[in-house]
Motif scaffolding. Structure first.
Motif, PDB file in Angstrom:
ATOM      1  N   UNK A 101       0.828  -1.197   0.000  1.00 36.78           N
ATOM      2  CA  UNK A 101       0.000   0.000   0.000  1.00 36.78           C
ATOM      3  C   UNK A 101       0.872   1.262   0.000  1.00 36.78           C
ATOM      4  N   UNK A 102       2.003   1.207   0.701  1.00 34.81           N
ATOM      5  CA  UNK A 102       2.914   2.354   0.696  1.00 34.81           C
ATOM      6  C   UNK A 102       3.448   2.586  -0.719  1.00 34.81           C
ATOM      7  N   UNK A 103       3.754   1.518  -1.433  1.00 35.64           N
ATOM      8  CA  UNK A 103       4.215   1.649  -2.818  1.00 35.64           C
ATOM      9  C   UNK A 103       3.133   2.272  -3.689  1.00 35.64           C
ATOM     10  N   UNK A 104       1.878   1.876  -3.459  1.00 40.28           N
ATOM     11  CA  UNK A 104       0.777   2.473  -4.219  1.00 40.28           C
ATOM     12  C   UNK A 104       0.625   3.954  -3.895  1.00 40.28           C
ATOM     13  N   UNK A 105       0.769   4.290  -2.611  1.00 39.89           N
ATOM     14  CA  UNK A 105       0.701   5.691  -2.204  1.00 39.89           C
ATOM     15  C   UNK A 105       1.826   6.486  -2.849  1.00 39.89           C
ATOM     16  N   UNK A 106       3.022   5.931  -2.874  1.00 36.06           N
ATOM     17  CA  UNK A 106       4.167   6.605  -3.492  1.00 36.06           C
ATOM     18  C   UNK A 106       3.904   6.837  -4.977  1.00 36.06           C
ATOM     19  N   UNK A 107       3.307   5.855  -5.637  1.00 33.80           N
ATOM     20  CA  UNK A 107       2.976   6.022  -7.045  1.00 33.80           C
ATOM     21  C   UNK A 107       1.969   7.140  -7.265  1.00 33.80           C
ATOM     22  N   UNK A 108       0.978   7.227  -6.389  1.00 33.96           N
ATOM     23  CA  UNK A 108      -0.030   8.286  -6.493  1.00 33.96           C
ATOM     24  C   UNK A 108       0.606   9.650  -6.266  1.00 33.96           C
ATOM     25  N   UNK A 109       1.485   9.749  -5.269  1.00 36.09           N
ATOM     26  CA  UNK A 109       2.171  11.017  -4.996  1.00 36.09           C
ATOM     27  C   UNK A 109       2.976  11.456  -6.215  1.00 36.09           C
ATOM     28  N   UNK A 110       3.633  10.519  -6.866  1.00 35.44           N
ATOM     29  CA  UNK A 110       4.470  10.839  -8.028  1.00 35.44           C
ATOM     30  C   UNK A 110       3.661  11.430  -9.173  1.00 35.44           C
ATOM     31  N   UNK A 111       2.385  11.123  -9.216  1.00 37.32           N
ATOM     32  CA  UNK A 111       1.533  11.586 -10.312  1.00 37.32           C
ATOM     33  C   UNK A 111       0.892  12.945 -10.046  1.00 37.32           C
ATOM     34  N   UNK A 112       1.056  13.476  -8.830  1.00 36.79           N
ATOM     35  CA  UNK A 112       0.395  14.733  -8.492  1.00 36.79           C
ATOM     36  C   UNK A 112       1.115  15.921  -9.122  1.00 36.79           C
ATOM     37  N   UNK A 113       0.351  16.905  -9.606  1.00 35.92           N
ATOM     38  CA  UNK A 113       0.973  18.096 -10.193  1.00 35.92           C
ATOM     39  C   UNK A 113       1.506  19.027  -9.105  1.00 35.92           C
ATOM     40  N   UNK A 114       2.372  19.950  -9.507  1.00 36.65           N
ATOM     41  CA  UNK A 114       2.887  20.926  -8.561  1.00 36.65           C
ATOM     42  C   UNK A 114       3.851  20.302  -7.565  1.00 36.65           C
ATOM     43  N   UNK A 115       4.040  20.994  -6.456  1.00 39.29           N
ATOM     44  CA  UNK A 115       4.955  20.553  -5.406  1.00 39.29           C
ATOM     45  C   UNK A 115       4.196  19.715  -4.395  1.00 39.29           C
ATOM     46  N   UNK A 116       4.805  18.628  -3.943  1.00 36.83           N
ATOM     47  CA  UNK A 116       4.215  17.781  -2.913  1.00 36.83           C
ATOM     48  C   UNK A 116       5.174  17.729  -1.728  1.00 36.83           C
ATOM     49  N   UNK A 117       4.694  18.120  -0.561  1.00 33.93           N
ATOM     50  CA  UNK A 117       5.473  18.026   0.678  1.00 33.93           C
ATOM     51  C   UNK A 117       4.852  16.927   1.523  1.00 33.93           C
ATOM     52  N   UNK A 118       5.641  15.914   1.858  1.00 26.98           N
ATOM     53  CA  UNK A 118       5.147  14.780   2.627  1.00 26.98           C
ATOM     54  C   UNK A 118       5.697  14.849   4.044  1.00 26.98           C
ATOM     55  N   UNK A 119       4.810  14.935   5.027  1.00 29.63           N
ATOM     56  CA  UNK A 119       5.219  14.830   6.430  1.00 29.63           C
ATOM     57  C   UNK A 119       5.163  13.353   6.792  1.00 29.63           C
ATOM     58  N   UNK A 120       6.338  12.710   6.824  1.00 31.11           N
ATOM     59  CA  UNK A 120       6.415  11.265   7.034  1.00 31.11           C
ATOM     60  C   UNK A 120       6.586  10.890   8.500  1.00 31.11           C
ATOM     61  N   UNK A 121       6.476  11.853   9.407  1.00 26.27           N
ATOM     62  CA  UNK A 121       6.529  11.516  10.826  1.00 26.27           C
ATOM     63  C   UNK A 121       7.943  11.367  11.357  1.00 26.27           C
ATOM     64  N   UNK A 122       8.085  10.524  12.368  1.00 27.09           N
ATOM     65  CA  UNK A 122       9.361  10.357  13.065  1.00 27.09           C
ATOM     66  C   UNK A 122      10.125   9.150  12.542  1.00 27.09           C
ATOM     67  N   UNK A 123      11.415   9.338  12.348  1.00 26.97           N
ATOM     68  CA  UNK A 123      12.263   8.234  11.892  1.00 26.97           C
ATOM     69  C   UNK A 123      12.323   8.152  10.385  1.00 26.97           C
ATOM     70  N   UNK A 124      13.345   7.475   9.845  1.00 21.77           N
ATOM     71  CA  UNK A 124      13.488   7.351   8.395  1.00 21.77           C
ATOM     72  C   UNK A 124      12.240   6.739   7.774  1.00 21.77           C
ATOM     73  N   UNK A 125      11.697   7.328   6.711  1.00 24.59           N
ATOM     74  CA  UNK A 125      10.465   6.822   6.100  1.00 24.59           C
ATOM     75  C   UNK A 125      10.721   5.550   5.299  1.00 24.59           C
TER      76      UNK A 125
END
Length: 339
Positions: A101-125
């Motif tokens: 599901x994380x891979x699917x989310x990453x794919x969706x993020x890659x398709x978004x226009x403009x700038x995307x800022x991801x707050x991935x929380x604490x620790x290496x994502x």
């Protein structure tokens, strides 16, 4: 082809480091279209999106394997004319989510226009998010416990945002050496920002604009990042010169300088091609910069006579054995690129 700063992944070295506030501030400073993907649960509320048990978000989508990625768009809220946010919904640690599901989310993020800022929380994502990131940014304070955590020191962010607290013993240089990444943005801790978050008044707060003003300049791309100034300590003293001095190296101008801590007058100690050249010239400095004659030792190392630090700059033309540097890179303010 997407712009260089299309996807910015932010994560904290420790809970409370300031990742969510930094992500929110960066989004609000941006003049272009920006989408904030909140995976931690705090960024959306900071941006004025009210928490509710009935409000679904990214983490709810991650937990339901039957929902297509396209449905994520339905969960986005508008913040202002240029800023949108995908709330986290039910707060969960993204690192323990279903990898597919994380891979699917990453794919969706890659398709978004403009700038995307991801707050991935604490620790290496998760690696899937790192793989799509144009910028992998760790937000930290000068916190000994966070920066000695093996999970953190093993991470490899592209760069670091330092939330600067007064009185900390760990320096920017210490953090860079530990993390093997440059501190490209320093944000001074400002209680105005904390109070505005607590009061639900983060949006439009003038104190926020002042405290985070160094975040803005959307035209800067990673190939033009300003390298951070390297600090070699504040307490250099001499047996022949009164006062104490700060020694620093600026990779942009290639200058090693000494600054009088009282008068703030600055003297050039030499020009060096890179930080490695300075490190070689000042090998052993950590054992000398607190000594009474530390500055005398440094002057001998770099091959200059003891200057009059209280007078005019009389070292500007001092030759060194190092090759002439290339022209300095263009200067800039720090921006949404957070560098």
């Amino acid at each position: 082809m997407r712009p260089d700063n299309h996807i910015i992944i932010m994560w904290g070295s420790k809970g409370g480091a300031g990742t969510s506030v930094t992500a929110a501030a960066a989004a609000l400073h941006e003049t272009k279209q920006v989408l904030v993907v909140d995976l931690d649960g705090d960024t959306a509320p900071i941006l004025g999106i009210e928490r509710s048990r009935n409000r679904l978000g990214s983490n709810d989508w991650l937990a339901d394997r039957n929902v297509e990625p396209a449905r994520l768009t339905e969960l986005i809220d508008d913040v202002d004319d240029t800023t949108r946010v995908l709330p986290a919904g039910m707060a969960r640690d993204i690192r323990y989510a279903d990898p597919h599901r994380v891979e699917q989310l990453a794919g969706w993020i890659s398709e978004q226009p403009g700038i995307v800022i991801v707050d991935a929380g604490t620790g290496p994502p998760p690696q899937a998010l790192i793989d799509i990131a144009d910028r992998n940014i760790m937000v930290t304070r000068a916190d000994y416990l966070a920066l000695t955590n093996p999970e953190i020191t093993a991470a490899r962010p592209d760069e670091i945002v330092l939330v600067n607290e007064p009185g900390r013993a760990i320096t920017k240089r210490d953090i860079e050496l530990t993390m093997k990444a440059p501190v490209n943005t320093v944000i001074d801790l400002d209680p105005v920002v904390a109070r505005s978050v607590d009061a639900g008044m983060f949006l439009g707060n003038r104190g926020l604009q002042r405290a985070t003003s160094d975040l803005i300049n959307p035209n800067i791309t990673p190939d033009r990042l300003r390298e951070p100034e390297i600090d070699y300590g504040m307490r250099w003293t001499s047996n022949t010169t009164d006062g104490s001095f700060r020694i620093s190296y600026n990779p942009g101008t290639h200058q090693l300088t000494a600054t009088n801590n009282v008068t703030h007058s600055t003297q050039t100690l030499g020009r060096y091609d890179d930080i490695a050249s300075v490190d070689r010239a000042l090998e052993g400095w950590a054992d000398k910069h607190n000594d009474g004659g530390g500055l005398d030792w440094l002057e001998e190392q770099v091959g200059v006579d003891a200057p009059d630090f209280d007078g005019p700059s009389d070292l500007a033309g001092v030759p060194t054995a190092h090759a002439a540097p290339s022209p300095p890179p263009p200067t800039r303010e720090l921006g949404i690129s957070l560098a």
